[in-house]
Design an enzyme around this catalytic site. Structure first.
Site, PDB file in Angstrom:
ATOM      1  N   THR A   1       0.850  -1.185   0.000  1.00 34.58           N
ATOM      2  CA  THR A   1       0.000   0.000   0.000  1.00 34.58           C
ATOM      3  C   THR A   1       0.883   1.231   0.000  1.00 34.58           C
ATOM      4  O   THR A   1       1.917   1.267   0.671  1.00 34.58           O
ATOM      5  CB  THR A   1      -0.950   0.005   1.216  1.00 34.58           C
ATOM      6  OG1 THR A   1      -1.768   1.181   1.168  1.00 34.58           O
ATOM      7  CG2 THR A   1      -0.194  -0.006   2.531  1.00 34.58           C
TER       8      THR A   1
ATOM      9  N   HIS B   1       3.044 -11.667  14.005  1.00 31.71           N
ATOM     10  CA  HIS B   1       4.150 -12.207  14.792  1.00 31.71           C
ATOM     11  C   HIS B   1       3.945 -13.685  15.137  1.00 31.71           C
ATOM     12  O   HIS B   1       4.867 -14.348  15.616  1.00 31.71           O
ATOM     13  CB  HIS B   1       4.308 -11.387  16.071  1.00 31.71           C
ATOM     14  CG  HIS B   1       5.728 -11.276  16.552  1.00 31.71           C
ATOM     15  ND1 HIS B   1       6.712 -12.161  16.185  1.00 31.71           N
ATOM     16  CD2 HIS B   1       6.325 -10.383  17.383  1.00 31.71           C
ATOM     17  CE1 HIS B   1       7.850 -11.830  16.764  1.00 31.71           C
ATOM     18  NE2 HIS B   1       7.653 -10.746  17.493  1.00 31.71           N
TER      19      HIS B   1
END
Length: 419
Positions: free
Chosen positions: A338, A390
């Site tokens: 983006t 994560h």
């Protein structure tokens, strides 16, 4: 002879749509393949065309109603000389046609309304009657209209999707969902219903935050070499590739895909207790359209040249602006990019496009004083950000991936030599 106009197959995992706008009125002459009604899905707007030429019959489903795939919306009578029919009279507060149910036109007389369970009668002052499919599910689950409050359907009607969203909330959220005392409307305010696409964007971004263990790492890129490369070869590139312009996005895309080969977890996905690793890159490119942000996907992007990537991105941008993106172009991505820099963003923390595990955020290029070989020089600099899950990507992998992207962009020769 008449031909039915039905809700078409809408793509992978999309089973319902909302009638956004009727483009033709009953009695209008229509040509074969001429758009008659516009549907809004969770991902994109879709126009439904007349199957053959003729005169449009009564509209069987009103604007704002939720419909399922296969629902009959209207019919086209063969021929073009039929008299123009008057649009069906609208009774005040009449409920819209439910999803998947064909509404029958009426010429006169009272309008039939769906029965409302006694437990919901008291709630009608707080929200309009739920759609029949929602009403049935509420009865099965023992939920009242008052608990859900104002729905997302036309005129605040509760839809089946509202019920499912309510059931998915944790107990605390459900308790908080009880309607509060409506505030006094201020004439300086305008209340507008969220579009289906905007509601989907909001839900998916929030789901990503609630599900993934999101973390963002940052770095900065010296854009000097890329700007010089682009300035030197821009005209020759455009001439050779039939008007395709050389931009920064293709260079970042190539830099990302080279880094993904080294760090495959960034391009992977969690599926239950498994991790899916991929040897291909379906690259999502976030583009802004009139109805909100969409992320069309360049499939097998690692096989494309710089020109192929630039051409695909330009096509996505144009189709996003005119609302002609196809549903299958918006699914199947494995990694996204983006670029908030085109709007002036200096730094941000993008949110992943689930179930993807990472997204790269580009930002504005700004001239800043930098220390180079012991000297202070002005360089065009860009902050870049990598938000990652994560649960699947370790911090070392994420930081190393972003450093590799930085190196590839600062020295584009690495992309040519694959080092």
């Amino acid at each position: 002879m008449s031909a039915e106009i039905k809700v078409p197959t809408l793509g992978e995992s999309v089973t319902t749509a909302t009638i956004a706008k009727w483009l033709k009125n009953p009695g209008d002459s229509v040509a074969a393949d001429e758009p008659v009604v516009e549907l809004e899905t969770d991902k994109v707007s879709v126009e439904v065309a007349a199957p053959e030429a003729g005169v449009l019959g009564p509209q069987l489903v009103a604007e704002g109603a939720e419909v399922e795939v296969g629902t009959i919306l209207a019919s086209v009578e063969a021929g073009s000389g039929a008299p123009k029919a008057a649009a069906p009279a609208k009774a005040p507060e009449a409920p819209k046609a439910p999803a998947g149910v064909q509404a029958q036109p009426v010429a006169a007389g009272p309008v039939a309304r769906p029965a409302t369970p006694p437990s919901d009668v008291a709630a009608q002052g707080a929200a309009h009657a739920p759609m029949p499919s929602a009403q049935k599910m509420m009865a099965e689950k023992g939920i009242s209209t008052a608990e859900i409050g104002t729905g997302t359907g036309k005129d605040g009607r509760v839809t089946k999707g509202d019920v499912l969203s309510f059931l998915a909330q944790p107990p605390v959220a459900k308790a908080a969902a009880a309607p509060a005392t409506p505030r006094t409307d201020d004439p300086r305010e305008e209340r507008v219903k969220m579009t289906r696409l905007r509601r989907t964007i909001a839900r998916r971004l929030k789901d990503a935050q609630n599900t993934a263990a999101l973390l963002t790492t940052f770095n900065e890129v010296d854009m000097t070499a890329v700007k010089e490369l682009r300035a030197e070869y821009r005209d020759a590139f455009e001439k050779k590739h039939n008007g395709v312009k050389l931009g920064f996005m293709s260079i970042f895309a190539k830099a990302v895909m080279a880094a993904l080969k080294e760090f495959p977890a960034v391009n992977a996905e969690i599926d239950g207790d498994d991790i899916i690793y991929r040897e291909f890159v379906n690259l999502g490119i976030a583009v802004g359209g009139p109805n909100g942000l969409v992320v069309p996907v360049i499939r097998d992007a690692e096989k494309l040249s710089f020109a192929g990537i630039e051409s695909a991105i330009a096509g996505f941008g144009k189709r996003a602006r005119d609302g002609s993106l196809k549903l299958d172009e918006l699914s199947g991505g494995t990694f996204s990019i983006t670029n908030g820099g085109i709007y002036g963003s200096l730094m941000s923390t993008p949110i992943i496009n689930a179930p993807q595990s990472a997204i790269l955020g580009m930002h504005a290029i700004v001239d800043r004083p930098m220390a180079v070989n012991g000297q202070v020089v002005i360089r065009p600099m860009m902050y870049i950000a990598l938000t990652y899950d994560h649960r699947i990507v370790d911090g070392k992998e994420a930081v190393s991936f972003l450093v590799r992207v930085k190196q590839n962009v600062e020295d584009p020769r690495r992309l040519l030599l694959e080092v």
